[in-house]
Design a protein around this motif. Sequence first.
Motif, PDB file in Angstrom:
ATOM      1  N   ASN A  33      39.270  27.143  25.467  1.00 33.05           N
ATOM      2  CA  ASN A  33      38.749  25.777  25.502  1.00 33.05           C
ATOM      3  C   ASN A  33      39.836  24.779  25.865  1.00 33.05           C
ATOM      4  O   ASN A  33      39.581  23.754  26.477  1.00 33.05           O
ATOM      5  CB  ASN A  33      38.157  25.406  24.144  1.00 33.05           C
ATOM      6  N   GLU A  34      41.036  25.100  25.445  1.00 28.02           N
ATOM      7  CA  GLU A  34      42.162  24.189  25.641  1.00 28.02           C
ATOM      8  C   GLU A  34      42.735  24.260  27.047  1.00 28.02           C
ATOM      9  O   GLU A  34      43.113  23.264  27.626  1.00 28.02           O
ATOM     10  CB  GLU A  34      43.280  24.513  24.639  1.00 28.02           C
ATOM     11  N   HIS A  35      42.876  25.470  27.560  1.00 28.02           N
ATOM     12  CA  HIS A  35      43.595  25.669  28.824  1.00 28.02           C
ATOM     13  C   HIS A  35      42.857  26.617  29.746  1.00 28.02           C
ATOM     14  O   HIS A  35      41.992  27.359  29.302  1.00 28.02           O
ATOM     15  CB  HIS A  35      44.988  26.271  28.562  1.00 28.02           C
ATOM     16  N   ASP A  36      43.288  26.598  31.019  1.00 21.51           N
ATOM     17  CA  ASP A  36      42.835  27.621  31.961  1.00 21.51           C
ATOM     18  C   ASP A  36      43.886  28.708  32.026  1.00 21.51           C
ATOM     19  O   ASP A  36      45.083  28.416  32.078  1.00 21.51           O
ATOM     20  CB  ASP A  36      42.663  27.009  33.357  1.00 21.51           C
ATOM     21  N   TYR A  37      43.449  29.933  32.008  1.00 23.90           N
ATOM     22  CA  TYR A  37      44.377  31.061  32.124  1.00 23.90           C
ATOM     23  C   TYR A  37      43.996  31.871  33.343  1.00 23.90           C
ATOM     24  O   TYR A  37      42.821  31.925  33.736  1.00 23.90           O
ATOM     25  CB  TYR A  37      44.325  31.947  30.872  1.00 23.90           C
ATOM     26  N   SER A  38      45.016  32.493  33.931  1.00 23.05           N
ATOM     27  CA  SER A  38      44.707  33.309  35.112  1.00 23.05           C
ATOM     28  C   SER A  38      44.383  34.748  34.724  1.00 23.05           C
ATOM     29  O   SER A  38      43.824  35.493  35.531  1.00 23.05           O
ATOM     30  CB  SER A  38      45.858  33.273  36.118  1.00 23.05           C
ATOM     31  N   LEU A  39      44.712  35.144  33.473  1.00 20.21           N
ATOM     32  CA  LEU A  39      44.437  36.529  33.061  1.00 20.21           C
ATOM     33  C   LEU A  39      44.570  36.640  31.542  1.00 20.21           C
ATOM     34  O   LEU A  39      45.352  35.916  30.930  1.00 20.21           O
ATOM     35  CB  LEU A  39      45.437  37.463  33.751  1.00 20.21           C
ATOM     36  N   ILE A  40      43.806  37.532  30.950  1.00 17.45           N
ATOM     37  CA  ILE A  40      43.941  37.787  29.510  1.00 17.45           C
ATOM     38  C   ILE A  40      44.294  39.251  29.295  1.00 17.45           C
ATOM     39  O   ILE A  40      43.676  40.150  29.875  1.00 17.45           O
ATOM     40  CB  ILE A  40      42.631  37.469  28.744  1.00 17.45           C
ATOM     41  N   LEU A  41      45.322  39.477  28.483  1.00 15.51           N
ATOM     42  CA  LEU A  41      45.633  40.840  28.012  1.00 15.51           C
ATOM     43  C   LEU A  41      45.061  40.935  26.608  1.00 15.51           C
ATOM     44  O   LEU A  41      45.479  40.206  25.708  1.00 15.51           O
ATOM     45  CB  LEU A  41      47.140  41.060  27.982  1.00 15.51           C
ATOM     46  N   MET A  42      44.105  41.810  26.418  1.00 14.20           N
ATOM     47  CA  MET A  42      43.328  41.786  25.187  1.00 14.20           C
ATOM     48  C   MET A  42      43.469  43.088  24.411  1.00 14.20           C
ATOM     49  O   MET A  42      43.109  44.166  24.909  1.00 14.20           O
ATOM     50  CB  MET A  42      41.859  41.554  25.551  1.00 14.20           C
TER      51      MET A  42
ATOM     52  N   PRO B 292      51.636  53.435  24.303  1.00 14.10           N
ATOM     53  CA  PRO B 292      52.730  52.534  24.641  1.00 14.10           C
ATOM     54  C   PRO B 292      52.711  52.149  26.120  1.00 14.10           C
ATOM     55  O   PRO B 292      52.447  52.976  26.972  1.00 14.10           O
ATOM     56  CB  PRO B 292      53.974  53.338  24.292  1.00 14.10           C
ATOM     57  N   LEU B 293      53.037  50.886  26.333  1.00 13.69           N
ATOM     58  CA  LEU B 293      52.894  50.311  27.653  1.00 13.69           C
ATOM     59  C   LEU B 293      54.255  50.222  28.327  1.00 13.69           C
ATOM     60  O   LEU B 293      55.183  49.632  27.780  1.00 13.69           O
ATOM     61  CB  LEU B 293      52.307  48.901  27.491  1.00 13.69           C
ATOM     62  N   SER B 294      54.380  50.801  29.512  1.00 11.59           N
ATOM     63  CA  SER B 294      55.675  50.713  30.199  1.00 11.59           C
ATOM     64  C   SER B 294      55.670  49.484  31.108  1.00 11.59           C
ATOM     65  O   SER B 294      54.616  49.002  31.515  1.00 11.59           O
ATOM     66  CB  SER B 294      55.922  51.979  31.015  1.00 11.59           C
ATOM     67  N   LEU B 295      56.842  49.017  31.400  1.00 15.88           N
ATOM     68  CA  LEU B 295      57.004  47.840  32.236  1.00 15.88           C
ATOM     69  C   LEU B 295      56.367  48.072  33.604  1.00 15.88           C
ATOM     70  O   LEU B 295      55.721  47.191  34.171  1.00 15.88           O
ATOM     71  CB  LEU B 295      58.507  47.579  32.391  1.00 15.88           C
ATOM     72  N   GLU B 296      56.557  49.279  34.090  1.00 21.53           N
ATOM     73  CA  GLU B 296      56.068  49.628  35.415  1.00 21.53           C
ATOM     74  C   GLU B 296      54.541  49.532  35.488  1.00 21.53           C
ATOM     75  O   GLU B 296      53.967  48.957  36.400  1.00 21.53           O
ATOM     76  CB  GLU B 296      56.542  51.051  35.740  1.00 21.53           C
ATOM     77  N   GLN B 297      53.908  50.097  34.438  1.00 19.70           N
ATOM     78  CA  GLN B 297      52.446  50.062  34.381  1.00 19.70           C
ATOM     79  C   GLN B 297      51.949  48.620  34.352  1.00 19.70           C
ATOM     80  O   GLN B 297      51.009  48.250  35.053  1.00 19.70           O
ATOM     81  CB  GLN B 297      51.962  50.765  33.102  1.00 19.70           C
ATOM     82  N   LEU B 298      52.617  47.815  33.525  1.00 16.19           N
ATOM     83  CA  LEU B 298      52.209  46.422  33.368  1.00 16.19           C
ATOM     84  C   LEU B 298      52.338  45.685  34.699  1.00 16.19           C
ATOM     85  O   LEU B 298      51.445  44.950  35.112  1.00 16.19           O
ATOM     86  CB  LEU B 298      53.069  45.753  32.292  1.00 16.19           C
ATOM     87  N   ARG B 299      53.458  45.955  35.379  1.00  7.69           N
ATOM     88  CA  ARG B 299      53.700  45.265  36.645  1.00  7.69           C
ATOM     89  C   ARG B 299      52.604  45.606  37.661  1.00  7.69           C
ATOM     90  O   ARG B 299      52.011  44.718  38.271  1.00  7.69           O
ATOM     91  CB  ARG B 299      55.075  45.689  37.201  1.00  7.69           C
ATOM     92  N   THR B 300      52.333  46.902  37.802  1.00 10.55           N
ATOM     93  CA  THR B 300      51.338  47.331  38.787  1.00 10.55           C
ATOM     94  C   THR B 300      49.976  46.716  38.484  1.00 10.55           C
ATOM     95  O   THR B 300      49.283  46.224  39.382  1.00 10.55           O
ATOM     96  CB  THR B 300      51.185  48.874  38.760  1.00 10.55           C
ATOM     97  N   THR B 301      49.603  46.779  37.221  1.00 14.60           N
ATOM     98  CA  THR B 301      48.265  46.300  36.862  1.00 14.60           C
ATOM     99  C   THR B 301      48.141  44.798  37.080  1.00 14.60           C
ATOM    100  O   THR B 301      47.154  44.320  37.650  1.00 14.60           O
ATOM    101  CB  THR B 301      47.966  46.647  35.398  1.00 14.60           C
ATOM    102  N   LEU B 302      49.148  44.053  36.633  1.00  9.34           N
ATOM    103  CA  LEU B 302      49.097  42.597  36.811  1.00  9.34           C
ATOM    104  C   LEU B 302      49.041  42.263  38.295  1.00  9.34           C
ATOM    105  O   LEU B 302      48.280  41.386  38.720  1.00  9.34           O
ATOM    106  CB  LEU B 302      50.308  41.935  36.168  1.00  9.34           C
ATOM    107  N   ALA B 303      49.834  42.994  39.081  1.00 13.19           N
ATOM    108  CA  ALA B 303      49.876  42.716  40.517  1.00 13.19           C
ATOM    109  C   ALA B 303      48.505  42.901  41.141  1.00 13.19           C
ATOM    110  O   ALA B 303      48.126  42.166  42.064  1.00 13.19           O
ATOM    111  CB  ALA B 303      50.889  43.645  41.187  1.00 13.19           C
ATOM    112  N   SER B 304      47.748  43.870  40.628  1.00 13.22           N
ATOM    113  CA  SER B 304      46.449  44.109  41.247  1.00 13.22           C
ATOM    114  C   SER B 304      45.403  43.073  40.832  1.00 13.22           C
ATOM    115  O   SER B 304      44.369  42.949  41.482  1.00 13.22           O
ATOM    116  CB  SER B 304      45.969  45.520  40.927  1.00 13.22           C
ATOM    117  N   TRP B 305      45.627  42.344  39.765  1.00 15.82           N
ATOM    118  CA  TRP B 305      44.619  41.374  39.318  1.00 15.82           C
ATOM    119  C   TRP B 305      45.017  39.919  39.504  1.00 15.82           C
ATOM    120  O   TRP B 305      44.205  39.021  39.300  1.00 15.82           O
ATOM    121  CB  TRP B 305      44.264  41.607  37.846  1.00 15.82           C
ATOM    122  N   LEU B 306      46.289  39.672  39.835  1.00 13.44           N
ATOM    123  CA  LEU B 306      46.702  38.269  40.003  1.00 13.44           C
ATOM    124  C   LEU B 306      46.871  37.922  41.483  1.00 13.44           C
ATOM    125  O   LEU B 306      47.267  38.765  42.272  1.00 13.44           O
ATOM    126  CB  LEU B 306      48.020  38.023  39.248  1.00 13.44           C
TER     127      LEU B 306
END
Lengths: 548, 137
Positions: B59-68, B123-137
Amino acid sequence: MVIHQSFVLAGFIWQKKIRIAGRRIKKFQVCAGTMKHRVKQQTFFQQFWKDPVIRVFPVLFVVIHIPYFLSNISYDHFQTYVWTISTVFLLPFAAAVLWPRRKYPLSANERSFWKFLSVSFMLWWVVSLANLLWVASVWDVTFDVATDGIFLGYYICWLLAFSFMPHLKDHKSFESSDRWQLVAGATVLSLFLFFYFILVPSRYTPEGYATWVLSLLFFCFLDSLLTLLLVRMALKSQDHRWGVLYGILAGVTSIFALLDFIEAMGYSNLFQWVNNNESEIIWSIPYLFIAVVVWARYFKYPKTVVETRPPVLGNDQSLAPVSPIILMSFIMPVLHISLLQVGLVQEQLELTLGYVVLGSLAAFWVLAILENRSLRRSGRLAKIHAVENEQLRIEQQVAKEAELAKAQFLANVSHEIRTPMNGILGMSEIIMNGDLSSEQREQVDLVRTSAQGLLVVIDDILVHSKIEAGELSFLHEPFNLQKLARQVLDLFRVARKQKSVEMHIEFQKNMSINLEGDPSRLRQVLVNLVGNALKFTPEGEVRVVFSV
Amino acid sequence: MDDSKPNNQAIDFAPTSKERILLAEDNEINQIVAIKQLETLGKNVDVVSNGYEVLHALNEHDYSLILMDCQMPELDGIEATKLIRERGHSKSDLPIIALTAHVFDEDRVRCMAAGMNDFLSKPLSLEQLRTTLASWL
């Protein structure tokens, strides 16, 4: 023939009663399962007399015979009279067809079969009456010829009805070849009927004798065909008691038929037999044949012990209605011939028929009593089985619940371990990205590798439990094989250094590195293979070669 | 460490020029890990610790992605995602990526059915996070 017919029908009722008894057993099983109630099982006779159709049947049988026994009419006249009137037998069965299901439980197949049979017989009844009142006088054929025609009509109806008995379609021992044999028999008989009516003036004229004998042989042939098929079905039903029964009957029939045949050959000629109304002797030939075949079949299926035997004798769908006809086929000539021999019967068939009726009824009752015993025994067995089944079901339920609890527990363990593992691995990675001395970097890397090793163990356990539960499924996602192989080798970096074993990854030339599949399953396989290779290689080299 | 705390101040201070990511995670250690990982990747991040806070932050802000995270107190990630989708944030408009220690296929299916875009397991590796974010942002 009257008796044949009536026994088929009686057998049908018998089968129905058995089926009702079978339902009672089911009810009994349920009760035994809960162990709260006990159902008093009705005996066969109690059930038998409860049925209105059953009550009408013997009364009709007696009523039909009263006029004959009170009068002086000849047998030929009586025969026609009986043939005509015996169709009355069908009335209770037509009633059975139309009876509410609740009272008379017929399956849809049986209902259609009996409808078909009823209609056939009703038509035949009309034809018979027409024969009596009109055909004989107009066409100037003798009364005997008309009677014989009715005889044949009965056979045709019966064979056709039997061939197309719908519930035989799914009967495991009734093959389609059996059906076509019966149809072929009926067709031949139809042609013969035509031939007989058109060409034969009378069986009592000299030129008629041969045809008459021939017709008897045809009767015998068709009767044998039918009987053999029924015997075959009985033996195929794999209840060895049927086999024993037919073995005994075949033995007795063989002896009587053989003795009679030899004796008759000694002092008679063919035409005299016919004239003396001892034509039954001719029947001994096919019966002898039947006896031989039954023996052969009996030895072919010796003492077939059935483990999953139907609970009651003849409960195997369609055997019961035909069992009396089989018995009759054996008993009738034997009894008649033996009565002739001992002089109780002088020449006519009719008195013998009375004895035949009594003998067959006796056989029927004996079978019923045997049936009743078998029913009681299977009732006891059913009770025991019900208790056992209930225990088994509870055990299965418990095992299933335990399995479910185990799976749930493992899933929770996995979740609880992975959460802190995220802290360990994530932080090690972040630290390694910072400024560290090479020694510190190596130490943090050790932490990371160890944690990853632990994850592999957890994954293995999870996969194992999934395999046990039969729920293992595979992902279909793109992955990089080279990256995956590197990750796997990274896990063994420390072990490799301690042992001074070299490790290499090789890929086949032109092989695609980007694949689709389940990388975590492949990783597990690789970890196990490489782990074992490393464990059992004291020094030297471990090569991981990928090829397609 | 200041902006790692899930409070309104952290939300207010975040610059708007960069892509802003909302992290919903109840475990404090994992909050820190995820923040560090996202910072390493050069992302702005706001942190909340349950589903209601996610709705409030939206409600407060716009976000480009949520990690839930899926398993959270009060309102879990699955339910929160359903509510967000009901409120008219479409999948392309606001990607939601599951971040969970559940690894079974059933869990993945459940997340996707609730309206999430992707699935990352801990557990989440940096590499996995990078790839996934890149595909959605």
